[in-house]
Design a protein around this motif. Sequence first.
Motif, mmCIF file in Angstrom:
data_model
loop_
_atom_site.group_PDB
_atom_site.id
_atom_site.type_symbol
_atom_site.label_atom_id
_atom_site.label_comp_id
_atom_site.label_asym_id
_atom_site.label_seq_id
_atom_site.Cartn_x
_atom_site.Cartn_y
_atom_site.Cartn_z
ATOM 1 N N LEU A 1 0.811 -1.212 0.000
ATOM 2 C CA LEU A 1 0.000 0.000 0.000
ATOM 3 C C LEU A 1 0.848 1.266 0.000
ATOM 4 O O LEU A 1 0.557 2.221 -0.725
ATOM 5 C CB LEU A 1 -0.944 -0.002 1.207
ATOM 6 C CG LEU A 1 -1.919 1.173 1.302
ATOM 7 C CD1 LEU A 1 -2.799 1.243 0.065
ATOM 8 C CD2 LEU A 1 -2.767 1.044 2.563
ATOM 9 N N GLU A 2 1.900 1.288 0.808
ATOM 10 C CA GLU A 2 2.734 2.486 0.883
ATOM 11 C C GLU A 2 3.398 2.779 -0.458
ATOM 12 O O GLU A 2 3.438 3.924 -0.915
ATOM 13 C CB GLU A 2 3.810 2.314 1.963
ATOM 14 C CG GLU A 2 4.652 3.560 2.178
ATOM 15 C CD GLU A 2 5.642 3.411 3.320
ATOM 16 O OE1 GLU A 2 6.552 4.261 3.417
ATOM 17 O OE2 GLU A 2 5.519 2.450 4.108
ATOM 18 N N GLU A 3 3.903 1.732 -1.123
ATOM 19 C CA GLU A 3 4.532 1.901 -2.425
ATOM 20 C C GLU A 3 3.497 2.296 -3.481
ATOM 21 O O GLU A 3 3.766 3.128 -4.353
ATOM 22 C CB GLU A 3 5.240 0.610 -2.845
ATOM 23 C CG GLU A 3 5.865 0.630 -4.230
ATOM 24 C CD GLU A 3 6.989 1.648 -4.375
ATOM 25 O OE1 GLU A 3 7.373 1.941 -5.522
ATOM 26 O OE2 GLU A 3 7.489 2.157 -3.356
ATOM 27 N N THR A 4 2.315 1.702 -3.384
ATOM 28 C CA THR A 4 1.244 2.070 -4.310
ATOM 29 C C THR A 4 0.907 3.550 -4.183
ATOM 30 O O THR A 4 0.736 4.257 -5.185
ATOM 31 C CB THR A 4 -0.027 1.238 -4.045
ATOM 32 O OG1 THR A 4 0.264 -0.146 -4.247
ATOM 33 C CG2 THR A 4 -1.157 1.644 -4.975
ATOM 34 N N GLY A 5 0.822 4.043 -2.952
ATOM 35 C CA GLY A 5 0.530 5.446 -2.723
ATOM 36 C C GLY A 5 1.602 6.355 -3.296
ATOM 37 O O GLY A 5 1.295 7.402 -3.886
ATOM 38 N N ARG A 6 2.863 5.955 -3.133
ATOM 39 C CA ARG A 6 3.967 6.766 -3.664
ATOM 40 C C ARG A 6 3.903 6.829 -5.188
ATOM 41 O O ARG A 6 4.044 7.898 -5.785
ATOM 42 C CB ARG A 6 5.309 6.175 -3.224
ATOM 43 C CG ARG A 6 6.514 7.019 -3.619
ATOM 44 C CD ARG A 6 7.805 6.347 -3.181
ATOM 45 N NE ARG A 6 8.073 5.145 -3.949
ATOM 46 C CZ ARG A 6 8.627 5.152 -5.165
ATOM 47 N NH1 ARG A 6 8.937 6.295 -5.758
ATOM 48 N NH2 ARG A 6 8.857 4.014 -5.796
ATOM 49 N N ARG A 7 3.677 5.680 -5.813
ATOM 50 C CA ARG A 7 3.592 5.652 -7.282
ATOM 51 C C ARG A 7 2.369 6.419 -7.770
ATOM 52 O O ARG A 7 2.425 7.115 -8.796
ATOM 53 C CB ARG A 7 3.537 4.203 -7.774
ATOM 54 C CG ARG A 7 4.800 3.408 -7.499
ATOM 55 C CD ARG A 7 4.728 2.023 -8.116
ATOM 56 N NE ARG A 7 5.893 1.217 -7.770
ATOM 57 C CZ ARG A 7 6.159 0.008 -8.262
ATOM 58 N NH1 ARG A 7 5.305 -0.535 -9.139
ATOM 59 N NH2 ARG A 7 7.230 -0.657 -7.893
ATOM 60 N N ALA A 8 1.263 6.280 -7.061
ATOM 61 C CA ALA A 8 0.039 6.992 -7.453
ATOM 62 C C ALA A 8 0.266 8.504 -7.410
ATOM 63 O O ALA A 8 -0.151 9.228 -8.324
ATOM 64 C CB ALA A 8 -1.118 6.594 -6.537
ATOM 65 N N ASP A 9 0.945 8.975 -6.363
ATOM 66 C CA ASP A 9 1.230 10.406 -6.261
ATOM 67 C C ASP A 9 2.035 10.898 -7.462
ATOM 68 O O ASP A 9 1.737 11.950 -8.043
ATOM 69 C CB ASP A 9 2.014 10.700 -4.974
ATOM 70 C CG ASP A 9 1.161 10.561 -3.722
ATOM 71 O OD1 ASP A 9 -0.079 10.614 -3.844
ATOM 72 O OD2 ASP A 9 1.737 10.395 -2.628
ATOM 73 N N GLU A 10 3.052 10.125 -7.843
ATOM 74 C CA GLU A 10 3.906 10.527 -8.964
ATOM 75 C C GLU A 10 3.136 10.497 -10.278
ATOM 76 O O GLU A 10 3.257 11.410 -11.101
ATOM 77 C CB GLU A 10 5.128 9.612 -9.039
ATOM 78 C CG GLU A 10 6.093 9.773 -7.870
ATOM 79 C CD GLU A 10 7.329 8.913 -8.026
ATOM 80 O OE1 GLU A 10 7.525 8.316 -9.112
ATOM 81 O OE2 GLU A 10 8.102 8.827 -7.049
#
Length: 239
Positions: free
Chosen positions: A92-101
Amino acid sequence: MAVGGVDLIVPKGSFAGLVGPNGAGKTTTLSMITGLLRPDGGLIEINGHNVWTDPVSVKAHIGVLPEGLRLFERLSGRELLLYSGRLRGIPLEETGRRADELLRVMDLLESQDKLVIDYSTGMRKKIGLAAALLHNPGVLFLDEPFEGVDPVSANTLIDVLRRFTESGSTVIFSSHVMDLVERLCDWVSVMSRGHIVAQGPLAEVRGERTLNEAFLDLVGARGSGDEGLSWLGSSGDPR
């Protein structure tokens, strides 16, 4: 459209265009390659993996933006990306980071909390591409990705796709807009009536002509339409 004897080859790292008239079989071909439509026979491999005998491995390494894009419209743009990441097994944390970018690059930050059902065509294409890129696929398949997209959104999509191929990944997109393919692609496959009629580096397929001229020759373009319609534009009796 039925297809037969399609021998589609795309080198790794290419920005490849699959071109053909409406009804040539482009969507059918891409649907078979990406595991959405089962062919009657033949072999389909992506990076050495068989699409139909090893579908899990294949789908883990490809991204797809289909024609007639269907999205979870009651999710916001950000929720759609987070959901897509969870489906792909990304933490989830990595998904959120990629989604932000991705939201930033796609110029969707201001619309990230807006429901997808309220997105314009260009915004839907951008969030769909973001979802297709979220798991960092090696090969990206796009079916008419610029259809109905405004110039600003199209420019954003092009910039992202160029960055993607410059990293060594592969883009394969279908289109019937020759000018766009000529501007973007280094490899092209020309399809007509369910068959590949020419394929190779853009410069080789095009030769000394424009791609549009080469395309019209290859697919057997009809006459100019001078025959008939003698009444059209006439100032005579409309009956």
